[in-house]
Write a protein that holds these residues in place. Sequence first.
Motif, PDB file in Angstrom:
ATOM      1  N   THR A  90       0.829  -1.199   0.000  1.00 19.03           N
ATOM      2  CA  THR A  90       0.000   0.000   0.000  1.00 19.03           C
ATOM      3  C   THR A  90       0.865   1.251   0.000  1.00 19.03           C
ATOM      4  N   ARG A  91       1.866   1.275   0.874  1.00 16.30           N
ATOM      5  CA  ARG A  91       2.756   2.444   0.956  1.00 16.30           C
ATOM      6  C   ARG A  91       3.495   2.680  -0.360  1.00 16.30           C
ATOM      7  N   ASP A  92       4.085   1.599  -0.920  1.00 16.42           N
ATOM      8  CA  ASP A  92       4.960   1.781  -2.078  1.00 16.42           C
ATOM      9  C   ASP A  92       4.179   2.076  -3.354  1.00 16.42           C
ATOM     10  N   ILE A  93       2.992   1.506  -3.496  1.00 18.91           N
ATOM     11  CA  ILE A  93       2.156   1.870  -4.640  1.00 18.91           C
ATOM     12  C   ILE A  93       1.737   3.334  -4.539  1.00 18.91           C
ATOM     13  N   ALA A  94       1.346   3.760  -3.332  1.00 19.34           N
ATOM     14  CA  ALA A  94       0.986   5.171  -3.132  1.00 19.34           C
ATOM     15  C   ALA A  94       2.166   6.084  -3.446  1.00 19.34           C
ATOM     16  N   LYS A  95       3.346   5.692  -2.992  1.00 23.83           N
ATOM     17  CA  LYS A  95       4.542   6.495  -3.255  1.00 23.83           C
ATOM     18  C   LYS A  95       4.821   6.605  -4.745  1.00 23.83           C
ATOM     19  N   SER A  96       4.622   5.500  -5.484  1.00 24.90           N
ATOM     20  CA  SER A  96       4.911   5.508  -6.925  1.00 24.90           C
ATOM     21  C   SER A  96       3.962   6.429  -7.687  1.00 24.90           C
ATOM     22  N   LEU A  97       2.756   6.641  -7.166  1.00 25.14           N
ATOM     23  CA  LEU A  97       1.759   7.467  -7.852  1.00 25.14           C
ATOM     24  C   LEU A  97       1.674   8.892  -7.317  1.00 25.14           C
ATOM     25  N   LYS A  98       2.366   9.160  -6.210  1.00 19.06           N
ATOM     26  CA  LYS A  98       2.172  10.414  -5.476  1.00 19.06           C
ATOM     27  C   LYS A  98       2.345  11.652  -6.335  1.00 19.06           C
ATOM     28  N   ASN A  99       3.381  11.727  -7.132  1.00 23.96           N
ATOM     29  CA  ASN A  99       3.678  12.941  -7.889  1.00 23.96           C
ATOM     30  C   ASN A  99       3.439  12.785  -9.382  1.00 23.96           C
ATOM     31  N   ARG A 100       2.637  11.795  -9.764  1.00 28.11           N
ATOM     32  CA  ARG A 100       2.353  11.569 -11.177  1.00 28.11           C
ATOM     33  C   ARG A 100       1.090  12.315 -11.596  1.00 28.11           C
ATOM     34  N   ASP A 101       1.132  12.906 -12.791  1.00 29.91           N
ATOM     35  CA  ASP A 101      -0.043  13.565 -13.342  1.00 29.91           C
ATOM     36  C   ASP A 101      -0.974  12.584 -14.045  1.00 29.91           C
ATOM     37  N   SER A 102      -0.489  11.399 -14.348  1.00 27.92           N
ATOM     38  CA  SER A 102      -1.345  10.390 -14.975  1.00 27.92           C
ATOM     39  C   SER A 102      -2.539  10.083 -14.080  1.00 27.92           C
ATOM     40  N   ARG A 103      -3.711   9.891 -14.703  1.00 25.34           N
ATOM     41  CA  ARG A 103      -4.836   9.307 -13.973  1.00 25.34           C
ATOM     42  C   ARG A 103      -4.718   7.802 -14.156  1.00 25.34           C
ATOM     43  N   ALA A 104      -4.458   7.113 -13.075  1.00 25.44           N
ATOM     44  CA  ALA A 104      -4.143   5.693 -13.151  1.00 25.44           C
ATOM     45  C   ALA A 104      -5.218   4.851 -12.487  1.00 25.44           C
ATOM     46  N   ALA A 105      -5.230   3.580 -12.841  1.00 29.12           N
ATOM     47  CA  ALA A 105      -6.043   2.562 -12.173  1.00 29.12           C
ATOM     48  C   ALA A 105      -5.216   1.294 -12.153  1.00 29.12           C
ATOM     49  N   MET A 106      -5.385   0.471 -11.114  1.00 29.37           N
ATOM     50  CA  MET A 106      -4.615  -0.769 -11.062  1.00 29.37           C
ATOM     51  C   MET A 106      -5.347  -1.844 -10.279  1.00 29.37           C
ATOM     52  N   VAL A 107      -5.063  -3.086 -10.637  1.00 26.55           N
ATOM     53  CA  VAL A 107      -5.495  -4.254  -9.881  1.00 26.55           C
ATOM     54  C   VAL A 107      -4.352  -5.252  -9.863  1.00 26.55           C
ATOM     55  N   LEU A 108      -4.078  -5.787  -8.699  1.00 30.71           N
ATOM     56  CA  LEU A 108      -3.115  -6.866  -8.501  1.00 30.71           C
ATOM     57  C   LEU A 108      -3.822  -8.030  -7.828  1.00 30.71           C
ATOM     58  N   TYR A 109      -3.560  -9.241  -8.288  1.00 28.19           N
ATOM     59  CA  TYR A 109      -3.920 -10.432  -7.523  1.00 28.19           C
ATOM     60  C   TYR A 109      -2.707 -11.361  -7.514  1.00 28.19           C
ATOM     61  N   ASP A 110      -2.496 -12.035  -6.408  1.00 29.45           N
ATOM     62  CA  ASP A 110      -1.423 -13.021  -6.300  1.00 29.45           C
ATOM     63  C   ASP A 110      -1.969 -14.240  -5.564  1.00 29.45           C
ATOM     64  N   ARG A 111      -2.186 -15.309  -6.287  1.00 32.66           N
ATOM     65  CA  ARG A 111      -2.737 -16.518  -5.680  1.00 32.66           C
ATOM     66  C   ARG A 111      -1.746 -17.174  -4.724  1.00 32.66           C
ATOM     67  N   THR A 112      -0.441 -17.036  -4.984  1.00 33.13           N
ATOM     68  CA  THR A 112       0.564 -17.709  -4.163  1.00 33.13           C
ATOM     69  C   THR A 112       0.647 -17.100  -2.770  1.00 33.13           C
ATOM     70  N   THR A 113       0.756 -15.765  -2.691  1.00 38.26           N
ATOM     71  CA  THR A 113       0.849 -15.098  -1.395  1.00 38.26           C
ATOM     72  C   THR A 113      -0.523 -14.712  -0.852  1.00 38.26           C
ATOM     73  N   ARG A 114      -1.586 -14.981  -1.632  1.00 36.52           N
ATOM     74  CA  ARG A 114      -2.955 -14.649  -1.234  1.00 36.52           C
ATOM     75  C   ARG A 114      -3.063 -13.162  -0.892  1.00 36.52           C
ATOM     76  N   THR A 115      -2.708 -12.370  -1.915  1.00 34.16           N
ATOM     77  CA  THR A 115      -2.627 -10.915  -1.763  1.00 34.16           C
ATOM     78  C   THR A 115      -3.346 -10.251  -2.925  1.00 34.16           C
ATOM     79  N   SER A 116      -3.957  -9.111  -2.669  1.00 33.29           N
ATOM     80  CA  SER A 116      -4.575  -8.336  -3.739  1.00 33.29           C
ATOM     81  C   SER A 116      -4.503  -6.855  -3.425  1.00 33.29           C
ATOM     82  N   CYS A 117      -4.484  -6.029  -4.481  1.00 30.26           N
ATOM     83  CA  CYS A 117      -4.524  -4.573  -4.341  1.00 30.26           C
ATOM     84  C   CYS A 117      -5.410  -3.995  -5.436  1.00 30.26           C
TER      85      CYS A 117
END
Length: 349
Positions: A90-117
């Motif tokens: 959560t922190r690092d994705i927010a940091k990567s987008l903090k100063n970008r002018d792009s309007r972005a959207a993202m989805v992550l899923y990881d079945r191995t670590t049972r993680t999603s964003c």
Amino acid sequence: MRFSKMTSKVTSGTVSVTVSAAVAISASPFVPAPDPAPAPTAAIHNEIRIPHEARKTGNTPQRLKGRFIEIKGGPIECASENPELADSLTRDIAKSLKNRDSRAAMVLYDRTTRTSCTYRADKHYDSASIVKPIILGALLLARRTHLSEDERDLAREMIVHSDNDATYTLWDRLGPEKIQKFLDRAGMKNTTLDEAGFMGLTQVTARDQAKLLELLTGDDNSVLDADERGYILDLMHDVQKDQRWGTPAGAPSDAAVQVKNGWLQRSESGLKNPWDRGDWKVNSMSAFTNHSYDYGLVVLTENNRVPESESPDVGWDYGMATIEGVAKAVHHNLYPDRIPVAAGSPGRT
């Protein structure tokens, strides 16, 4: 011609469109809406809501730890059995987008670590060429594995080389009804085909594109069987080297990467309008498999503006940089001990 008074520059995977102001486009009017004001803080919060992708991969709210950070555009939400992983993603994705002018959207899923964003997962974006695996899925649903040699050649050109002529040949052969049938069967309820028939203006969401990746890498045969799913993944695995940027950036070098990118420069009023210098839409989606890897990442961007003094390609580069910033944050947090692959040349097996 699909639009009256339209000029179109078509290269591999790229559509540059200038449409006169009088032309009606089936998508919503192209008006640059301002982003919401940034939240006053970027503190991490515990969050009860569990993103859709976590449920899809078999996780349950009782076992997942959720986190979110409010940034401009909305919350970045991550959930994982590992609360430290949810925090750092959560922190690092927010940091990567903090100063970008792009309007972005993202989805992550990881079945191995049972993680999603997720971030802006249900917002609509012009698809550009990431619609092409959808078209191939519709072709396979209609024909099953009984593709002619010509159709296989067209499918390879469409996915591996992102050829637009091959894409429109298959698009016209199928027709919108058969493409819509695939979308319905795949559960991609928020994907809308362009009524004027321009494939790159299909309206997609990051969540629906992630559903497609989950379908292709899963074991559910109700839409496409294993051979058909493998056929699409094989072509995405073979995408030409200079189109393997974006979500593969920073991925583990021993992962097999199935990628499809899209980029489109869309303008309704030409480049004379001060705000409309040719807004680039730049999108990337990848599935990562092989060994213990079983995850997917979708990042969509728009509002990649071109300053008056710069080359139009600056907007394309800006969108790609936004995507790769998110991708590197994701890969590093999921698999910090693995050797990352350089952008543009993801690992092959």
